[in-house]
Write an enzyme that holds these catalytic residues in place. Structure first.
Site, PDB file in Angstrom:
ATOM      1  N   GLY A 356     -33.810  16.370  31.858  1.00 42.61           N
ATOM      2  CA  GLY A 356     -33.510  14.973  31.543  1.00 42.61           C
ATOM      3  C   GLY A 356     -32.016  14.705  31.496  1.00 42.61           C
ATOM      4  N   GLY A 379     -37.352  22.382  30.887  1.00 44.56           N
ATOM      5  CA  GLY A 379     -38.051  23.618  30.531  1.00 44.56           C
ATOM      6  C   GLY A 379     -39.199  23.927  31.489  1.00 44.56           C
TER       7      GLY A 379
HETATM    8  P1  ADP Z   1     -31.694  19.076  29.876  1.00 48.17           P
HETATM    9  O1  ADP Z   1     -32.188  17.808  29.203  1.00 48.17           O
HETATM   10  O2  ADP Z   1     -31.079  18.784  31.201  1.00 48.17           O
HETATM   11  O3  ADP Z   1     -32.762  20.134  29.942  1.00 48.17           O
HETATM   12  P2  ADP Z   1     -30.494  20.010  27.402  1.00 48.17           P
HETATM   13  O4  ADP Z   1     -31.307  18.985  26.678  1.00 48.17           O
HETATM   14  O5  ADP Z   1     -30.791  21.423  27.161  1.00 48.17           O
HETATM   15  O6  ADP Z   1     -30.510  19.677  28.984  1.00 48.17           O
HETATM   16  O7  ADP Z   1     -28.956  19.841  27.043  1.00 48.17           O
HETATM   17  C1  ADP Z   1     -28.208  18.685  27.243  1.00 48.17           C
HETATM   18  C2  ADP Z   1     -27.244  18.472  26.123  1.00 48.17           C
HETATM   19  O8  ADP Z   1     -26.403  19.609  25.947  1.00 48.17           O
HETATM   20  C3  ADP Z   1     -26.305  17.316  26.389  1.00 48.17           C
HETATM   21  O9  ADP Z   1     -26.598  16.272  25.473  1.00 48.17           O
HETATM   22  C4  ADP Z   1     -24.909  17.892  26.166  1.00 48.17           C
HETATM   23  O10 ADP Z   1     -24.058  17.051  25.425  1.00 48.17           O
HETATM   24  C5  ADP Z   1     -25.207  19.155  25.384  1.00 48.17           C
HETATM   25  N1  ADP Z   1     -24.125  20.159  25.510  1.00 48.17           N
HETATM   26  C6  ADP Z   1     -23.557  20.621  26.633  1.00 48.17           C
HETATM   27  N2  ADP Z   1     -22.552  21.478  26.361  1.00 48.17           N
HETATM   28  C7  ADP Z   1     -22.461  21.559  25.010  1.00 48.17           C
HETATM   29  C8  ADP Z   1     -21.608  22.266  24.089  1.00 48.17           C
HETATM   30  N3  ADP Z   1     -20.641  23.061  24.538  1.00 48.17           N
HETATM   31  N4  ADP Z   1     -21.815  22.079  22.773  1.00 48.17           N
HETATM   32  C9  ADP Z   1     -22.804  21.264  22.333  1.00 48.17           C
HETATM   33  N5  ADP Z   1     -23.642  20.580  23.145  1.00 48.17           N
HETATM   34  C10 ADP Z   1     -23.488  20.724  24.452  1.00 48.17           C
END
Ligand code: ADP
Ligand code: MG
Length: 398
Positions: A356, A379
């Site tokens: 997402g 995931g």
């Molecule tokens: P996805 O939805 O693509 O699977 P996630 O939900 O695992 O991804 O992660 C996305 C979030 O991770 C974003 O909101 C981003 O701000 C956060 N993020 C990225 N790098 C960091 C960091 N260094 N510290 C804290 N949060 C982080």
């Protein structure tokens, strides 16, 4: 095995419960910052509406922990839904089970749409509780799962409900699987995975399996902090998961034995707090101060990751490399995304991204158009790549 699809399904006048994923990203000011997740459902919903079904939309939003919490109420997406699905009215129902909800849905005109409340307001959802499954099933005549992103979860609205209703895969779910299969069928080594984001504990376990398949595994975002801490580096006051340190060490050891190159950050962009306009610094990783939070990877790391991309023929990406929502912590993600898009356009790379927040980060970078395929699932996408059988897909097999 092929999925049961909604082609040729007679739905006129019937109540169809559609499991959607409206777990949309929200900006600082509480607005929906990216509507991709809603848009993906348009083909299914518009088809059902045109065929005269009474459409009940069901989704989770965030992690309210099995009880009502108004901060996680789903009503706010109704406006976006009516825009995207071209519906004049979406009836918002303040519950997702029960007699009132059932009555409102059955009173819909043919082609009408109702939006149910957050399914995670009930403990039974994540427990796949048969009683809750049955309450959900009671609302409808037919169940359609249109969300690949939740298929790795054996939850009531994804898995258990299918025992009580004729169940099908929606067009968005079908398209995700078909596209992933098509794109990755011809994928060639060397393969690279970029894994970032913040859901460390749920994703970390997957990395152990990914190292076996990847030549390069770049780890960024909050995920990387846990690895850096496991290596004994000082990460200041950065977000990381203490109880995952051992797991991170094991993954690094395993990577050595299967000759997978793990690319960890060597430099970072840090700040003392996470907010718009905050002063930020570029530092090497042996120079992180006590109050510093690592919020993005630095330029040298971007170069390492870009080299990995350039030397690979297949790229899988889940999770932004930094807190891309708040500039300048979006820079590494944007830069690597543009490199991947450029390599893909040049024909040298098959690139698939999922998640997402990853989708919004790539949109933000202006790079999404350049990827071979982008899945809204995070995931589930990773587990599918690993070759795992996903509970939500198993129950939709023909
Ligand atoms: P996805 O939805 O693509 O699977 P996630 O939900 O695992 O991804 O992660 C996305 C979030 O991770 C974003 O909101 C981003 O701000 C956060 N993020 C990225 N790098 C960091 C960091 N260094 N510290 C804290 N949060 C982080
Ligand atoms: Mg996310």
């Amino acid at each position: 095995m092929p999925l049961k699809t909604i082609e040729n399904l007679d739905v006129t006048g019937k109540v169809v419960l559609v499991r959607c994923d409206f777990n949309v990203p929200i900006s600082e000011d509480g607005e929906i910052s990216d509507t991709s997740r809603i848009e993906r459902h348009a083909p299914t919903i518009i088809t059902l509406v045109n065929k005269g079904a009474k459409v009940a939309l069901l989704s989770h939003f965030g992690r309210p922990g099995g009880k009502f919490d108004e901060n996680f109420s789903l009503g706010f997406v109704s406006e976006s839904i009516s825009e995207v699905f071209k519906a004049s009215e979406v009836v918002v129902i303040p519950d997702c089970i029960g007699d009132v909800a059932k009555q409102v849905i059955s009173d819909l005109p043919n082609g009408g749409i109702a939006l149910l409340e957050n399914v995670r307001f009930y403990e039974g959802e994540e427990k796949n509780d048969p009683v809750f499954c049955k309450s959900l099933a009671d609302l409808a005549d037919i169940y359609i799962n249109d969300s690949f992103s939740v298929c790795h979860r054996a939850h009531s609205s994804v898995h258990g409900i299918t025992k009580y209703l004729p169940s099908y895969a929606g067009l968005a779910l079908q398209l995700e699987i078909e596209m992933l299969e098509k794109v990755l069928k011809n994928s060639e080594p060397p393969m690279m995975a970029i894994i970032g984001g913040s859901k460390v504990s749920t994703k970390l376990k997957l990395l152990g399996n990914l190292v076996e398949k990847m030549k390069y595994l770049a780890i960024g975002g909050g995920m990387a902090n846990t690895f850096l801490a496991a290596k004994g580096l000082n990460i200041g006051s950065s977000f990381y998961e203490k109880d995952m340190l051992e797991e991170a060490k094991n993954i690094m050891e395993k990577a050595k034995t299967v000759s997978c190159d793990i690319i960890l950050p060597v430099d970072a962009i840090v700040a003392d707090k996470l907010e718009f306009g905050v002063e930020s610094f570029a530092v090497d990783l042996d120079n992180v101060k006590k109050n510093n939070m690592i919020l993005d990877v630095g330029e040298k790391t971007v170069e390492l990751i870009s080299n990995g991309i350039i030397n690979s023929k297949t790229l899988l990406w889940n999770g932004p490399l930094g807190v891309f929502e708040i500039p300048p912590f979006d820079e590494s993600t944007s830069s690597c995304a543009l490199t991947a898009a450029m390599m893909t356009r040049a024909g040298g790379l098959v690139s698939v991204a999922g998640g997402g927040d990853t989708v919004s980060a790539l949109n933000h970078a202006g790079a999404s158009g350049g990827f071979s395929y982008i899945s809204v699932a995070g995931g589930a996408f990773l587990e599918w790549i690993e070759g795992k059988s996903l509970p939500g897909l198993q129950v939709l097999n023909d």
